[in-house]
Design a protein around this motif. Structure first.
Motif, PDB file in Angstrom:
ATOM      1  N   THR A 187       0.805  -1.227   0.000  1.00 40.80           N
ATOM      2  CA  THR A 187       0.000   0.000   0.000  1.00 40.80           C
ATOM      3  C   THR A 187       0.837   1.275   0.000  1.00 40.80           C
ATOM      4  N   GLY A 188       2.161   1.134   0.150  1.00 39.31           N
ATOM      5  CA  GLY A 188       3.027   2.303   0.139  1.00 39.31           C
ATOM      6  C   GLY A 188       3.227   2.956   1.489  1.00 39.31           C
ATOM      7  N   ARG A 189       2.693   2.357   2.561  1.00 40.69           N
ATOM      8  CA  ARG A 189       2.881   2.945   3.888  1.00 40.69           C
ATOM      9  C   ARG A 189       4.329   2.786   4.348  1.00 40.69           C
ATOM     10  N   ALA A 190       4.978   1.725   3.879  1.00 42.97           N
ATOM     11  CA  ALA A 190       6.371   1.460   4.244  1.00 42.97           C
ATOM     12  C   ALA A 190       7.119   0.989   3.008  1.00 42.97           C
ATOM     13  N   ASP A 191       8.445   1.045   3.069  1.00 41.60           N
ATOM     14  CA  ASP A 191       9.282   0.534   1.984  1.00 41.60           C
ATOM     15  C   ASP A 191       9.777  -0.873   2.272  1.00 41.60           C
ATOM     16  N   LEU A 192       9.740  -1.250   3.530  1.00 43.85           N
ATOM     17  CA  LEU A 192      10.270  -2.537   3.978  1.00 43.85           C
ATOM     18  C   LEU A 192       9.474  -2.967   5.198  1.00 43.85           C
ATOM     19  N   SER A 193       9.161  -4.262   5.301  1.00 42.39           N
ATOM     20  CA  SER A 193       8.509  -4.766   6.510  1.00 42.39           C
ATOM     21  C   SER A 193       9.276  -5.974   7.032  1.00 42.39           C
ATOM     22  N   ILE A 194       9.269  -6.123   8.350  1.00 37.25           N
ATOM     23  CA  ILE A 194       9.995  -7.198   9.028  1.00 37.25           C
ATOM     24  C   ILE A 194       9.073  -7.807  10.081  1.00 37.25           C
ATOM     25  N   HIS A 237      29.424 -13.334  -2.356  1.00 42.69           N
ATOM     26  CA  HIS A 237      30.713 -13.111  -1.687  1.00 42.69           C
ATOM     27  C   HIS A 237      30.534 -12.773  -0.203  1.00 42.69           C
ATOM     28  N   LEU A 238      29.284 -12.642   0.243  1.00 46.90           N
ATOM     29  CA  LEU A 238      29.021 -12.376   1.651  1.00 46.90           C
ATOM     30  C   LEU A 238      29.082 -13.675   2.447  1.00 46.90           C
ATOM     31  N   PRO A 239      29.237 -13.594   3.781  1.00 51.98           N
ATOM     32  CA  PRO A 239      29.143 -14.800   4.610  1.00 51.98           C
ATOM     33  C   PRO A 239      27.796 -15.470   4.428  1.00 51.98           C
ATOM     34  N   LYS A 240      27.726 -16.772   4.731  1.00 53.50           N
ATOM     35  CA  LYS A 240      26.516 -17.553   4.495  1.00 53.50           C
ATOM     36  C   LYS A 240      25.284 -16.942   5.145  1.00 53.50           C
ATOM     37  N   PHE A 241      25.443 -16.379   6.348  1.00 52.69           N
ATOM     38  CA  PHE A 241      24.303 -15.816   7.067  1.00 52.69           C
ATOM     39  C   PHE A 241      24.431 -14.297   7.223  1.00 52.69           C
ATOM     40  N   GLY A 242      24.980 -13.667   6.207  1.00 55.33           N
ATOM     41  CA  GLY A 242      25.142 -12.223   6.275  1.00 55.33           C
ATOM     42  C   GLY A 242      24.050 -11.445   5.561  1.00 55.33           C
ATOM     43  N   PHE A 243      23.054 -12.151   5.023  1.00 59.93           N
ATOM     44  CA  PHE A 243      22.075 -11.487   4.162  1.00 59.93           C
ATOM     45  C   PHE A 243      21.266 -10.426   4.896  1.00 59.93           C
ATOM     46  N   GLU A 244      20.682 -10.763   6.035  1.00 59.81           N
ATOM     47  CA  GLU A 244      19.774  -9.833   6.705  1.00 59.81           C
ATOM     48  C   GLU A 244      20.472  -8.533   7.113  1.00 59.81           C
ATOM     49  N   VAL A 245      21.677  -8.637   7.664  1.00 54.21           N
ATOM     50  CA  VAL A 245      22.357  -7.410   8.095  1.00 54.21           C
ATOM     51  C   VAL A 245      22.843  -6.605   6.893  1.00 54.21           C
ATOM     52  N   ASN A 262      19.812  -4.813   5.782  1.00 55.88           N
ATOM     53  CA  ASN A 262      19.585  -3.672   6.680  1.00 55.88           C
ATOM     54  C   ASN A 262      20.427  -2.474   6.260  1.00 55.88           C
ATOM     55  N   SER A 263      21.674  -2.729   5.910  1.00 56.00           N
ATOM     56  CA  SER A 263      22.573  -1.642   5.508  1.00 56.00           C
ATOM     57  C   SER A 263      22.047  -0.921   4.277  1.00 56.00           C
ATOM     58  N   LEU A 264      21.527  -1.694   3.317  1.00 53.21           N
ATOM     59  CA  LEU A 264      20.975  -1.089   2.110  1.00 53.21           C
ATOM     60  C   LEU A 264      19.740  -0.248   2.435  1.00 53.21           C
ATOM     61  N   ALA A 265      18.878  -0.788   3.295  1.00 49.81           N
ATOM     62  CA  ALA A 265      17.651  -0.074   3.651  1.00 49.81           C
ATOM     63  C   ALA A 265      17.962   1.228   4.390  1.00 49.81           C
ATOM     64  N   ILE A 266      18.938   1.180   5.266  1.00 51.48           N
ATOM     65  CA  ILE A 266      19.324   2.377   6.019  1.00 51.48           C
ATOM     66  C   ILE A 266      19.924   3.419   5.089  1.00 51.48           C
ATOM     67  N   ALA A 267      20.795   2.978   4.175  1.00 53.45           N
ATOM     68  CA  ALA A 267      21.411   3.914   3.229  1.00 53.45           C
ATOM     69  C   ALA A 267      20.359   4.597   2.364  1.00 53.45           C
ATOM     70  N   ALA A 268      19.262   3.873   2.075  1.00 49.28           N
ATOM     71  CA  ALA A 268      18.187   4.430   1.253  1.00 49.28           C
ATOM     72  C   ALA A 268      17.126   5.136   2.089  1.00 49.28           C
ATOM     73  N   ASN A 269      17.348   5.195   3.410  1.00 48.32           N
ATOM     74  CA  ASN A 269      16.408   5.865   4.318  1.00 48.32           C
ATOM     75  C   ASN A 269      14.990   5.314   4.168  1.00 48.32           C
ATOM     76  N   ILE A 323      20.398  -1.370  14.693  1.00 46.90           N
ATOM     77  CA  ILE A 323      19.229  -1.460  15.564  1.00 46.90           C
ATOM     78  C   ILE A 323      18.682  -0.070  15.869  1.00 46.90           C
ATOM     79  N   VAL A 324      19.567   0.830  16.253  1.00 40.39           N
ATOM     80  CA  VAL A 324      19.139   2.192  16.604  1.00 40.39           C
ATOM     81  C   VAL A 324      18.506   2.884  15.405  1.00 40.39           C
ATOM     82  N   THR A 325      19.129   2.769  14.241  1.00 37.76           N
ATOM     83  CA  THR A 325      18.630   3.472  13.063  1.00 37.76           C
ATOM     84  C   THR A 325      17.338   2.868  12.555  1.00 37.76           C
TER      85      THR A 325
END
Length: 224
Positions: free
Chosen positions: A104-111, A149-157, A160-167, A216-218
Motif C-alpha cells: 500500500t506504500g505505507r512502508a518501503d520494507l517490513s519485518i 561473496h558475503l558470509p553464508k548468514f550475512g544477508f539480513e544485516v 539492513n545496511s541497504l535499507a538504512i542507506a536508502a532511508n 538497531i538504533v537506526t
C-alpha cells in the motif's frame, strides 16, 4: 504490484509443507519460489510434489545468502516476500499483515516480529535479523553480484545496511502465533550451538559489532 515469495530451504523436508500451505493460493502472492540449498534430505521431493511452487534445486550447499541471490535473480515480481522454511504456526493473515504495509506504500520494507523472537528484540519492538521480510526488488537487485561473496548468514544485516542507506521506512509486524524453531531443537544441542555461533560470526563478518548496534538504533528510528 506482483509479489514473489521466496523460501530458502536446507534440510526442511519435515517442515516446509506446513509453511507452503498458507503461502500457496494467497491472494496477494503471485509467485512462489523454493530454493533448496543442496539438502541431503527429501526437501526437494516434498516440494516437487506440491503444485504451484517453482522449485530451484542446488547441487550443493552454498549458504543462505548465495542461494537467495539465485532465487531473487529469477523472481518476476517487483516486491519480494522472504519466508524461512521452518516456521510453525504461519497463517495467511500473518502473510497479509507483512505484505500490506509495502504493497500500500505505507512502508518501503517490513519485518516480522515472531512470538519466540529473543526477549530483547520483543522488548525493543524489532527483530533486526528476522528472515521474514517484504522489500522492493529494486533495493537488492543492483547488489546481486555481491551477495555470493558475503558470509553464508550475512544477508539480513547486509539488507539492513541497504535499507538504512536508502532511508527506507520500516514497518515491524507482530506475528504472535508464529514460532521459528531453535537450532538446538532441530539439530541437537551441540550442533545447534555451533550453528548459532557460526551465524553470529557471519553477521559480524558482514557488519562489525558496532555497526550492528547502529543498525538497531537506526532501524527503530525508521519505523512507521
Amino acid at each position: 504490484m506482483t509479489v514473489s515469495c521466496i523460501i530458502p530451504a536446507y534440510n526442511e523436508a519435515a517442515r516446509i509443507a506446513q509453511v507452503l500451505a498458507p503461502v500457496l493460493g494467497h491472494p496477494l502472492i503471485d509467485e512462489v519460489i523454493v530454493i533448496d540449498d543442496g539438502s541431503s534430505d527429501a526437501t526437494s521431493a516434498v516440494v516437487a510434489a506440491i503444485q504451484g511452487v517453482r522449485l530451484i534445486t542446488l547441487a550443493q550447499n552454498i549458504g543462505k545468502t548465495a542461494a537467495l541471490a539465485q532465487a531473487i535473480a529469477q523472481a518476476k515480481g517487483p516486491l519480494l516476500l522472504l519466508v524461512d522454511a521452518d516456521l510453525i504456526g504461519l497463517s495467511a493473515d500473518d502473510l497479509t499483515a507483512l505484505i500490506r504495509p509495502v504493497l500500500t506504500g505505507r512502508a518501503d520494507l517490513s519485518i516480522s516480529l515472531r512470538q519466540n523472537a529473543p526477549w530483547i528484540w520483543r522488548r525493543i519492538g524489532l527483530d533486526y535479523i528476522s528472515g521474514e521480510r517484504v522489500l522492493k526488488k529494486s533495493l537488492i537487485a543492483p547488489q546481486l553480484d555481491a551477495l555470493p561473496h558475503l558470509p553464508k548468514f550475512g544477508f539480513e544485516v547486509f539488507l539492513n545496511s541497504l535499507a538504512i542507506a536508502a532511508n527506507q521506512r520500516l514497518a515491524v509486524v507482530a506475528w504472535p502465533g508464529v514460532v521459528s524453531p531453535l537450532k538446538a531443537s532441530k539439530y541437537g544441542f551441540w550442533t545447534g550451538l555451533r550453528g548459532d555461533i557460526g551465524m553470529i560470526r557471519d553477521m559480524m563478518r558482514a557488519v562489525p559489532a558496532l555497526g550492528l548496534l547502529r543498525q538497531i538504533v537506526t532501524l527503530r528510528r525508521l519505523r512507521v
